[in-house]
Scaffold this motif. Structure first.
Motif, PDB file in Angstrom:
ATOM      1  N   LYS A 151       0.826  -1.210   0.000  1.00 48.97           N
ATOM      2  CA  LYS A 151       0.000   0.000   0.000  1.00 48.97           C
ATOM      3  C   LYS A 151       0.863   1.263   0.000  1.00 48.97           C
ATOM      4  N   ILE A 152       2.031   1.191   0.641  1.00 53.76           N
ATOM      5  CA  ILE A 152       2.945   2.346   0.627  1.00 53.76           C
ATOM      6  C   ILE A 152       3.356   2.635  -0.819  1.00 53.76           C
ATOM      7  N   LYS A 153       3.617   1.540  -1.565  1.00 55.30           N
ATOM      8  CA  LYS A 153       3.992   1.707  -2.988  1.00 55.30           C
ATOM      9  C   LYS A 153       2.813   2.244  -3.805  1.00 55.30           C
ATOM     10  N   ILE A 154       1.659   1.586  -3.651  1.00 53.64           N
ATOM     11  CA  ILE A 154       0.482   1.964  -4.443  1.00 53.64           C
ATOM     12  C   ILE A 154       0.135   3.440  -4.270  1.00 53.64           C
ATOM     13  N   HIS A 155       0.224   3.923  -3.007  1.00 55.38           N
ATOM     14  CA  HIS A 155      -0.171   5.326  -2.749  1.00 55.38           C
ATOM     15  C   HIS A 155       1.027   6.271  -2.856  1.00 55.38           C
ATOM     16  N   ASP A 156       2.175   5.703  -3.214  1.00 54.20           N
ATOM     17  CA  ASP A 156       3.364   6.522  -3.398  1.00 54.20           C
ATOM     18  C   ASP A 156       3.681   7.350  -2.140  1.00 54.20           C
ATOM     19  N   LEU A 157       3.616   6.660  -0.978  1.00 51.50           N
ATOM     20  CA  LEU A 157       3.878   7.343   0.300  1.00 51.50           C
ATOM     21  C   LEU A 157       5.364   7.274   0.628  1.00 51.50           C
ATOM     22  N   HIS A 158       5.825   8.235   1.447  1.00 49.45           N
ATOM     23  CA  HIS A 158       7.213   8.196   1.909  1.00 49.45           C
ATOM     24  C   HIS A 158       7.286   7.419   3.217  1.00 49.45           C
ATOM     25  N   ARG A 159       8.181   6.458   3.247  1.00 46.53           N
ATOM     26  CA  ARG A 159       8.311   5.646   4.467  1.00 46.53           C
ATOM     27  C   ARG A 159       8.607   6.510   5.695  1.00 46.53           C
ATOM     28  N   GLU A 160       9.406   7.576   5.513  1.00 47.26           N
ATOM     29  CA  GLU A 160       9.793   8.409   6.664  1.00 47.26           C
ATOM     30  C   GLU A 160       8.628   9.234   7.222  1.00 47.26           C
ATOM     31  N   ASP A 161       7.535   9.317   6.483  1.00 46.18           N
ATOM     32  CA  ASP A 161       6.361  10.038   6.996  1.00 46.18           C
ATOM     33  C   ASP A 161       5.438   9.135   7.814  1.00 46.18           C
ATOM     34  N   CYS A 162       5.731   7.846   7.846  1.00 44.06           N
ATOM     35  CA  CYS A 162       4.866   6.912   8.597  1.00 44.06           C
ATOM     36  C   CYS A 162       5.169   7.004  10.088  1.00 44.06           C
ATOM     37  N   VAL A 163       4.159   7.403  10.839  1.00 42.81           N
ATOM     38  CA  VAL A 163       4.303   7.573  12.288  1.00 42.81           C
ATOM     39  C   VAL A 163       4.360   6.219  12.996  1.00 42.81           C
ATOM     40  N   GLY A 164       3.682   5.231  12.453  1.00 41.53           N
ATOM     41  CA  GLY A 164       3.698   3.917  13.080  1.00 41.53           C
ATOM     42  C   GLY A 164       2.508   3.067  12.684  1.00 41.53           C
ATOM     43  N   VAL A 165       2.456   1.878  13.281  1.00 37.86           N
ATOM     44  CA  VAL A 165       1.396   0.914  13.008  1.00 37.86           C
ATOM     45  C   VAL A 165       0.710   0.561  14.332  1.00 37.86           C
ATOM     46  N   GLY A 166      -0.604   0.679  14.374  1.00 33.49           N
ATOM     47  CA  GLY A 166      -1.373   0.250  15.547  1.00 33.49           C
ATOM     48  C   GLY A 166      -2.117  -1.026  15.201  1.00 33.49           C
ATOM     49  N   ILE A 167      -2.194  -1.948  16.169  1.00 31.47           N
ATOM     50  CA  ILE A 167      -2.807  -3.250  15.904  1.00 31.47           C
ATOM     51  C   ILE A 167      -3.752  -3.647  17.044  1.00 31.47           C
ATOM     52  N   GLY A 168      -4.947  -4.056  16.689  1.00 29.68           N
ATOM     53  CA  GLY A 168      -5.878  -4.624  17.663  1.00 29.68           C
ATOM     54  C   GLY A 168      -5.919  -6.137  17.510  1.00 29.68           C
ATOM     55  N   VAL A 169      -5.863  -6.843  18.642  1.00 25.38           N
ATOM     56  CA  VAL A 169      -5.779  -8.305  18.645  1.00 25.38           C
ATOM     57  C   VAL A 169      -6.897  -8.887  19.531  1.00 25.38           C
ATOM     58  N   PRO A 170      -7.581  -9.951  19.084  1.00 24.98           N
ATOM     59  CA  PRO A 170      -8.653 -10.528  19.902  1.00 24.98           C
ATOM     60  C   PRO A 170      -8.121 -11.406  21.027  1.00 24.98           C
ATOM     61  N   ALA A 171      -7.471 -10.764  22.007  1.00 24.79           N
ATOM     62  CA  ALA A 171      -6.869 -11.470  23.146  1.00 24.79           C
ATOM     63  C   ALA A 171      -6.357 -10.411  24.120  1.00 24.79           C
ATOM     64  N   PRO A 172      -6.121 -10.794  25.392  1.00 27.50           N
ATOM     65  CA  PRO A 172      -5.429  -9.859  26.277  1.00 27.50           C
ATOM     66  C   PRO A 172      -4.036  -9.539  25.709  1.00 27.50           C
ATOM     67  N   VAL A 173      -3.654  -8.277  25.766  1.00 23.30           N
ATOM     68  CA  VAL A 173      -2.351  -7.824  25.261  1.00 23.30           C
ATOM     69  C   VAL A 173      -1.692  -7.027  26.375  1.00 23.30           C
ATOM     70  N   THR A 174      -0.490  -7.381  26.758  1.00 22.38           N
ATOM     71  CA  THR A 174       0.176  -6.642  27.839  1.00 22.38           C
ATOM     72  C   THR A 174       0.584  -5.256  27.358  1.00 22.38           C
ATOM     73  N   ALA A 175       0.953  -4.405  28.310  1.00 27.70           N
ATOM     74  CA  ALA A 175       1.366  -3.039  27.990  1.00 27.70           C
ATOM     75  C   ALA A 175       2.597  -3.041  27.073  1.00 27.70           C
ATOM     76  N   ASP A 176       3.360  -4.138  27.069  1.00 32.79           N
ATOM     77  CA  ASP A 176       4.544  -4.251  26.214  1.00 32.79           C
ATOM     78  C   ASP A 176       4.226  -4.826  24.836  1.00 32.79           C
ATOM     79  N   GLY A 177       2.954  -5.098  24.562  1.00 35.39           N
ATOM     80  CA  GLY A 177       2.577  -5.601  23.244  1.00 35.39           C
ATOM     81  C   GLY A 177       2.762  -7.092  23.066  1.00 35.39           C
ATOM     82  N   VAL A 178       2.665  -7.834  24.180  1.00 34.11           N
ATOM     83  CA  VAL A 178       2.817  -9.289  24.119  1.00 34.11           C
ATOM     84  C   VAL A 178       1.455  -9.966  24.292  1.00 34.11           C
ATOM     85  N   VAL A 179       1.207 -10.999  23.491  1.00 34.20           N
ATOM     86  CA  VAL A 179      -0.010 -11.798  23.581  1.00 34.20           C
ATOM     87  C   VAL A 179       0.363 -13.195  24.085  1.00 34.20           C
ATOM     88  N   ASN A 180      -0.361 -13.656  25.106  1.00 38.29           N
ATOM     89  CA  ASN A 180      -0.117 -15.008  25.624  1.00 38.29           C
ATOM     90  C   ASN A 180      -1.203 -15.965  25.161  1.00 38.29           C
TER      91      ASN A 180
END
Lengths: 313, 313
Positions: free
Chosen positions: B53-82
């Protein structure tokens, strides 16, 4: 040396302390709560006492980081109280009035919430960032700490754990007007009531048949092996375990700190609560640990001091 | 232009979106969830899709602030799923793996919590800082927002509102193994079960006597004035009202946002819930308002994007 004041306002006395930034107690004392005339003297009395102590200890006013205050009522995030029966207050902008009276930055919180902060800072909850303190006294109060901060809530009434419903079948009313609140079974009066009701339908021999039965009598009898008292403690544990499991559904704490007069019975309390909690809790919450509070009546002034220190960070 | 990715992982599909910093949706799409082999392809598939999608929309990688992810499970504050049964995962350090795969900062949260954040940011909870979103779907999920932030909890299992006990007398088991969970009465299956049980002991005429009865059938019948359906809706309202009152005891929210498939019945849901909530809630919590969710299935990707944006503030 930087210092702050921690103030815990109760219906009878106001506990106060001067603390160093590290949590060292420089002095602690009490003054009487004057509840007459809507408690209009309460804040001026505190301000006067603060002023006196600054002189007595020869402290510099410019080293005072601020004043933290715990109040027995819901307190909004802005430090406003909309009525406190115990002190006689109606609407009171505690933060604003106290800042005008003292000239120091003032932070205000609900007393049970502030006590939880105290136990986290210098008591049984040291090192924790997610914990619930439950205070089993005349009523049942609770304070919920999330990520190191008190959960205040939209109306200043976060962490009202004494009023979680643990018995939808109850017909007797709690002081709050609802039926089946945890407070009706796990406060000092609640435990005594459980015992009285059991004695009415019980013929077994027990040391509990006495006038003015208290929660202390019940747990003293448990330690002596009294079978009826043990049944009462089981019932208390079932209600408290269910109540704490309900609080955990929202807060997912690492630790429960149990304080208040009933908890003076000691570790025997924990055994009855923890067993029932594990049975009732959602699987991911079963790992929560249980400890007795360690600061006793000083939890409030410690927490209030911490509130003052945190507010200037 | 700064942008981020919001990713909502479900058991069947993974919803994804590119968002501007202001919450503007640049693109949104879905990919299939490959749950085979412990779901080992899930994160690589997401990373590949992001890269495309970065290629398709011709976006600059350096402008990407980050990726957020929702997971159907408890997720610790450190982003770990057990472990997540729906995806096939056992232990997985989602944050670390995904950062290695994409090279972007990654934030991870529980899906119900993330959806709550989405509704607060761009949906029915805009302007709120203390709210609870409850999702009435196949199960009952909830997300608790305190002071603008998701309540994660010590074990990543904060805000598990579907598993608050609302019926201590229940003998049938919830999917979680406990008895009497809110999910047993307020999920789609829960409402259908309430109806089936009522039909067993009821002789009145009703349109509900049909095969494969659903929650939608019940609320459709309520709108037609079917007396038996109205009784079922009342029962649903009593359980949900009691459950939300229990959550409010801890969180003291200003607002409840009701979402999920069952909520598609519309405002009729709110009337049954709110009336019963007010009856069961602690006095200081009665002022909480109720609204229907407005982002539908997109709440997750919005919330995940917000998670990514908040993490770099």
């Amino acid at each position: 040396m930087k210092y702050c004041f921690g103030v815990d306002i109760g219906g009878t006395t106001i506990k106060m302390g001067i603390f160093g930034e590290d949590g060292n107690v420089i002095d602690k004392w009490e003054i009487v709560t004057h509840t007459e005339e809507d408690g209009c003297q309460v804040l001026p009395d505190i301000a006067a006492s603060i002023s006196d102590k600054i002189k007595i200890h020869d402290l510099h006013r410019e080293d005072c980081v601020g004043v933290g205050i715990g109040v027995p009522a819901p307190v909004t995030a802005d430090g406003v109280v909309n009525g406190s029966a115990n002190i006689g207050w109606k609407y009171k902008d505690v933060k604003k009035e106290m800042e005008e009276l003292t000239g120091f930055p003032v932070s205000v919180g609900n007393d049970a919430n502030v006590a939880a902060l105290g136990e986290m800072w210098k008591g049984a909850g040291q090192g924790q960032k997610n914990m619930i303190m439950i205070t089993l006294g005349t009523g049942v109060g609770s304070g919920v700490i999330i990520d190191g901060k008190v959960l205040v809530g939209a109306h200043g009434a976060g962490g009202e754990g004494g009023h979680v419903c643990v018995n939808p079948n109850e017909t007797e009313k709690c002081g709050c007007g609802k039926c089946g609140c945890l407070e009706q079974y796990a406060s000092g009066n609640g435990v005594a009531n459980l015992a009285r009701k059991r004695l009415e339908k019980e013929n077994s021999e027990t040391v509990l048949r006495k006038a003015n039965l208290t929660a202390k009598d019940v747990f003293d009898a448990v330690k002596e092996g009294d079978a009826v008292a043990i049944e009462v403690a089981e019932e208390f544990g079932r209600y408290l375990g269910a109540g704490l499991a309900a609080l955990a559904v929202v807060a997912d704490p690492a630790l429960f700190v149990i304080g208040g007069g009933v908890s003076k019975a000691g570790p025997v309390i924990l055994s009855y609560v923890q067993k029932n909690y594990i049975e009732k809790a959602f699987f991911a919450h079963k790992k929560a640990e249980f400890v007795l509070a360690s600061l006793g009546n000083d939890a409030g002034i410690y927490g209030a001091a911490k509130l003052a220190l945190d507010s200037v960070k």
